[in-house]
Structures are given as C-alpha cells and as structure tokens.
Write a protein that holds these residues in place. Structure first.
Motif, PDB file in Angstrom:
ATOM      1  N   GLU A  46       1.835   9.248   5.562  1.00 60.25           N
ATOM      2  CA  GLU A  46       2.714   8.598   6.528  1.00 60.25           C
ATOM      3  C   GLU A  46       2.558   9.300   7.880  1.00 60.25           C
ATOM      4  O   GLU A  46       2.693  10.518   7.975  1.00 60.25           O
ATOM      5  CB  GLU A  46       4.164   8.645   6.057  1.00 60.25           C
ATOM      6  N   VAL A  47       2.251   8.510   8.886  1.00 58.64           N
ATOM      7  CA  VAL A  47       1.988   9.046  10.227  1.00 58.64           C
ATOM      8  C   VAL A  47       2.631   8.123  11.259  1.00 58.64           C
ATOM      9  O   VAL A  47       2.440   6.907  11.200  1.00 58.64           O
ATOM     10  CB  VAL A  47       0.475   9.131  10.522  1.00 58.64           C
ATOM     11  N   LEU A  78      -2.262   1.620   9.444  1.00 53.95           N
ATOM     12  CA  LEU A  78      -1.742   0.382   8.872  1.00 53.95           C
ATOM     13  C   LEU A  78      -0.244   0.379   9.143  1.00 53.95           C
ATOM     14  O   LEU A  78       0.520   1.087   8.500  1.00 53.95           O
ATOM     15  CB  LEU A  78      -2.040   0.322   7.375  1.00 53.95           C
ATOM     16  N   LEU A  79       0.180  -0.420  10.121  1.00 53.55           N
ATOM     17  CA  LEU A  79       1.588  -0.440  10.516  1.00 53.55           C
ATOM     18  C   LEU A  79       2.457  -1.145   9.481  1.00 53.55           C
ATOM     19  O   LEU A  79       3.605  -0.770   9.256  1.00 53.55           O
ATOM     20  CB  LEU A  79       1.746  -1.147  11.865  1.00 53.55           C
ATOM     21  N   TRP A 110       0.835  -1.206   0.000  1.00 55.19           N
ATOM     22  CA  TRP A 110       0.000   0.000   0.000  1.00 55.19           C
ATOM     23  C   TRP A 110       0.873   1.261   0.000  1.00 55.19           C
ATOM     24  O   TRP A 110       0.545   2.252  -0.651  1.00 55.19           O
ATOM     25  CB  TRP A 110      -0.930  -0.008   1.218  1.00 55.19           C
ATOM     26  N   ALA A 111       1.982   1.195   0.716  1.00 50.75           N
ATOM     27  CA  ALA A 111       2.869   2.361   0.776  1.00 50.75           C
ATOM     28  C   ALA A 111       3.604   2.598  -0.539  1.00 50.75           C
ATOM     29  O   ALA A 111       4.258   3.631  -0.702  1.00 50.75           O
ATOM     30  CB  ALA A 111       3.875   2.191   1.910  1.00 50.75           C
ATOM     31  N   ARG A 112       3.515   1.658  -1.492  1.00 48.68           N
ATOM     32  CA  ARG A 112       4.111   1.864  -2.812  1.00 48.68           C
ATOM     33  C   ARG A 112       3.121   2.482  -3.799  1.00 48.68           C
ATOM     34  O   ARG A 112       3.493   2.788  -4.939  1.00 48.68           O
ATOM     35  CB  ARG A 112       4.643   0.546  -3.366  1.00 48.68           C
ATOM     36  N   ARG A 172       5.990   0.274   8.084  1.00 52.64           N
ATOM     37  CA  ARG A 172       5.918   1.631   7.546  1.00 52.64           C
ATOM     38  C   ARG A 172       4.506   2.160   7.806  1.00 52.64           C
ATOM     39  O   ARG A 172       3.603   1.979   6.992  1.00 52.64           O
ATOM     40  CB  ARG A 172       6.236   1.639   6.054  1.00 52.64           C
ATOM     41  N   PRO A 173       4.268   2.817   8.937  1.00 52.53           N
ATOM     42  CA  PRO A 173       2.908   3.209   9.316  1.00 52.53           C
ATOM     43  C   PRO A 173       2.310   4.259   8.383  1.00 52.53           C
ATOM     44  O   PRO A 173       2.959   5.268   8.063  1.00 52.53           O
ATOM     45  CB  PRO A 173       3.080   3.793  10.718  1.00 52.53           C
TER      46      PRO A 173
END
Length: 489
Positions: A22-23, A95-96, A12-14, A70-71
C-alpha cells in the motif's frame, strides 16, 4: 454520473499482502490536465462533460483520491531481454482502484505516481514525453482494433524530471480490465508459492474469464485462452506494423492486451528487422522477431504453471500458438489486401507484397491505402508505383500486381466495393514519429491543441480529413534515419 460516482471493488487489495504494498501517491505541484479521452471516459461509463477538470487534476496530481480507492503497487518479476530479474514491480505507477462498470472491472492506474518499494534506483516520476506517447498509443491501437490498455487523460505538472535531458513531469491515468502479467505468475513460481498462484489465477478467471470456471481444469483453460489472445494481439501488431520494442515477460498481459508502451513505434518506411529500442543492440525485439518472442514468453509462462498443470498438457497447448497466430494474421492481411475469401496462396501473396515494400523501403501504411485504388490497368499501376516511389516497370512490382489482379478476379465483388472494404481497415492516420514529436514539443511549450487534434484523428483513423494545417500522413523522407528511442520514451 461523475468521477465521484464510480464504484470500486478492489479485488487485488484482498489478495495476501505479499502481492502488493500500500502506497500513497506523491502529491505533485501545479498539475493540470492536457487532454481527456472520450474513448477512455466511455470505458468508465462517463460522459466527458461530466468529469470536473479540477477533480480530475487533483486525482492525477496525487492530491486527492476518489471514494473507495485503495492505492497499491503490485509485485511481479520477469525476464528482461531473456534474463530473469527478481526485483521488479510497480516502480512508478499505482493501481488506484478497480472501478466496476457495465462492461466489467476497469483498473485506474496512475503512472508517474512517485516512488514505491519497487522503484529500485528510479525516481518514480514520469515525463510528459513518455506520457503523451503512451496516451496516444492507446488511442491509436484501440481504434485499429488491437487489444490494448488505454488512458482517461494525460496531465502535466510543475516538476522537472531528469532523463536524457530535464523534462516536464507528467502523469497518465491508465485504464485496463486488469494489469495481471506473465510476471505475476513467474514471481509466484520463483517463490514456490503454489497456493498464491492458484489464488491469483482463480481470481483472474472469476473476474475476467468466468466461462472458464466450468472447464475440467480451469487453469489449463486459462493458459489456452492466454495463448489464443496473445496470438490475436501479435498478429494484429504484425499486420499493422507495430513494434513494441521491449517484449519482456513482465510487459506481457494475461488478458492479451498491449501493455507498457516504452520505445514502441509503427513501421513507416518498411524495415522488417528494425526495432526502435536503442538498447536492443542484437535486435531481440525487432518487428520480424515479435512472434517468436511471444512464443518464448508463453513457454516461460508454461514453465511457471507446472506446479498446477501437467507439463505435457502445457506443451500441447503451446502447439496451438503458431496455427492461431497464422490464422489471425491471415485474416487481418486478407482484409488489408481487399480479399473477401480465403485461398491457399494468400499467405504467399501477402508475403511477396511485404517483400516488395521492404526492398524499396516503401511506406508501410500508405501503401495499403493506395493499393485500394488499383484497378488492374496500366494507369492505376503507374499511379500506385508513383505513390510507393517504385519504378512503374519494376519487375517485382509488375509480377506482384499481375498475381494480385488474377487473385481479385476469383472474387465477385466490384472494385468499388473492394476499395470501400479496404478503406475501412487501412488507416489514413497512423501514429507516425514526426507528428508525435511535434505534438510533444507543442505540449512542452504549453500548447495542447496539436495533442487534441492528433488524438481526434487517431480515434477515427480510416476517415480522411481535409481541414487542419498539420500534416499527419506523410512518410519520413527517404534519407531520414530510422527512429531510435530510449526505454524512458
């Protein structure tokens, strides 16, 4: 293998940055784990004994992350009570990371992780009451064979949080193959981001439904899959008397999971038009309306997919929902009624049984369990009637039991075999409101023992236990008011 050995692949982070922010989680003080789920640990290929309590507490306090995490807070929108709300997203959860397990990817999602850019006016915190409710709901639903998110653990912290009253703060480490929602697709449709939608749906296919990639139109095939899985889940809700309470489109999973437990409850004294959500004055999300709401939500999803799939094809796919729902519901209800074979009149038999329960406000779950002992004679009729608190000579009961006895005679298996089959699908233990409130009160007072014991019962709900002082099985008194809950529940 320990928590630190989990391997993360954060797909998801991609995605493009608009899909999330990002938090870092907020660090809460004095956090300790109240209970850890063996079922949740198994989803991560972990043994409960391998999970170091201090490490898990630090993770759930927001103080430490696992290597590779990667939260992020996801962005989505949705229809809330039928009205589109563009300002939604992960407002108190992060989402951690996406752990890669033998079964596939598993999201580790920390609820109560603090404020995010999508918190709006919220404080980003969770309370112990709602965290325990969601934790136990996942255990109960999974054990009943209902698709659901689950949780690894629930933790309490030293924060005090204001809801209807001042309550202990808490966090829940939620698990799911994916948190992809109808609301993600709605957001991209409203943004007119067709390529972003295509990329998101292709990722869902590649990561969770790879067989669909071979279809002529994989996105249409994914929509058909969502319809089929949603039908299965809603049928299971109806068969087991589960009321979600807030079926907004942002709370609908693209994988067909039960997602976002808020003011949910299981039917006890059966009231078909009941919803536990006190803000739902019109009963939009009542038990007997859930199938229709699910179809409405699928229609919203279909509209959102029109940039990628022909609208006529989407309408054709929507026509599959009701037959799939009816077939799945019939299969569940036949099992609960002890019917091994299918007959044309089974739907009427099941509907008349529920009408009987509703007319007398009999307890939904113990009624099915007690029915397993019925043997077709007057004595077992009187015993069943006493259990249901129905007069033994009630004409509707007498007529239904005669129809049921006749139907059972069409099958060859013995009464004992039928009862064993019914006991395997009709739970002794369901997540009732009164025991749940007692468990919450004990946990708030510093005693997690009842929480653990109830979780253990819910994990094996079909097996009766004689030990223990707690009464997990009794229905509420007949004069008890219906359960009413807030959206902070």
């Amino acid at each position: 293998m320990s928590l630190d050995d989990l391997r993360f692949d954060n797909s998801w982070a991609r995605l493009p940055e608009a899909f999330y922010r990002e938090v870092a989680p907020t660090a809460w003080r004095d956090t300790h784990v109240l209970d850890l789920s063996p079922l949740g640990a198994a989803q991560l290929d972990l043994e409960p004994a391998s999970i170091e309590p201090q490490r898990l507490a630090a993770l759930m306090a927001g103080r430490e992350l696992l290597p590779g995490m990667r939260p992020i807070a996801q962005k989505y929108t949705g229809h809330q009570f039928g009205t589109y709300n563009p300002a939604l997203g992960d407002g108190r959860g992060l989402l951690l990371g996406e752990a890669m397990t033998r079964q596939g990817p598993v999201d580790l999602h920390l609820k109560g992780a603090g404020q995010t850019p999508f918190s709006r006016f919220g404080d980003g915190r969770a309370v112990l009451r709602s965290s325990i409710r969601e934790y136990l709901a996942g255990e109960a639903m999974q054990a009943l064979g209902i698709p659901t998110t689950t949780a690894l653990a629930v933790a309490v912290n030293g924060e005090r949080v204001m809801r209807e009253r001042v309550e202990p703060g808490a966090t829940l480490l939620r698990l799911a193959p994916s948190h992809a929602r109808f609301g993600h697709v709605e957001w991209l449709y409203q943004q007119r981001d067709v390529e972003g939608m295509r990329r998101l749906l292709q990722q869902v296919i590649e990561r969770h439904r790879p067989a669909l990639a071979e279809a002529e139109n994989p996105i249409e095939a994914l929509f058909a899959d969502v319809i089929a899985r949603t039908a299965e889940t809603i049928a299971a809700w109806q068969a087991y008397g589960f009321v979600h309470g807030v079926m907004n489109t942002d709370n609908m999973s693209l994988l067909g999971l039960t997602l976002d437990y808020g003011p949910y409850a299981f039917q006890e004294r059966f009231r078909p038009g009941w919803t536990p959500n006190h803000t739902d004055a019109e009963g939009r999300y009542a038990y007997d309306r859930q199938p229709g709401v699910a179809l409405w939500n699928l229609m919203v999803l279909a509209q959102s997919l029109t940039p990628l799939v022909d609208a006529g094809r989407l309408r054709d796919r929507l026509d599959d929902f009701e037959p799939a729902l009816e077939a799945a519901y019939a299969r569940r209800m036949r099992a609960r009624l002890g019917l091994a074979e299918s007959r044309d009149d089974d739907a009427t038999l099941a509907a008349d049984w529920l009408s009987l329960l509703a007319r007398h406000e009999a307890d939904f779950h113990s009624a099915f369990r007690a029915l397993g002992a019925y043997r077709g004679d007057d004595e077992s009729r009187r015993q069943l009637a006493a259990h249901l608190e129905i007069p033994a000579d009630d004409p509707a009961l007498v007529a239904w039991l005669e129809a049921y006895r006749t139907r059972l005679e069409e099958e060859s298996r013995s009464a004992e075999t039928r009862q064993r089959a019914m006991d395997a699908v009709n739970p002794c233990y369901i997540l009732r409101h009164r025991p749940l409130q007692q468990v919450i009160a004990a946990a708030e007072a510093g005693d997690p023992g009842p929480l653990r014991r109830l979780r253990e019962r819910l994990a094996v709900p079909f097996v009766p236990h004689e030990d223990g002082a707690e009464d997990w099985t009794s229905p509420p008194p007949r004069d008890a008011p219906p359960v009413v809950l807030s959206c902070s529940s």
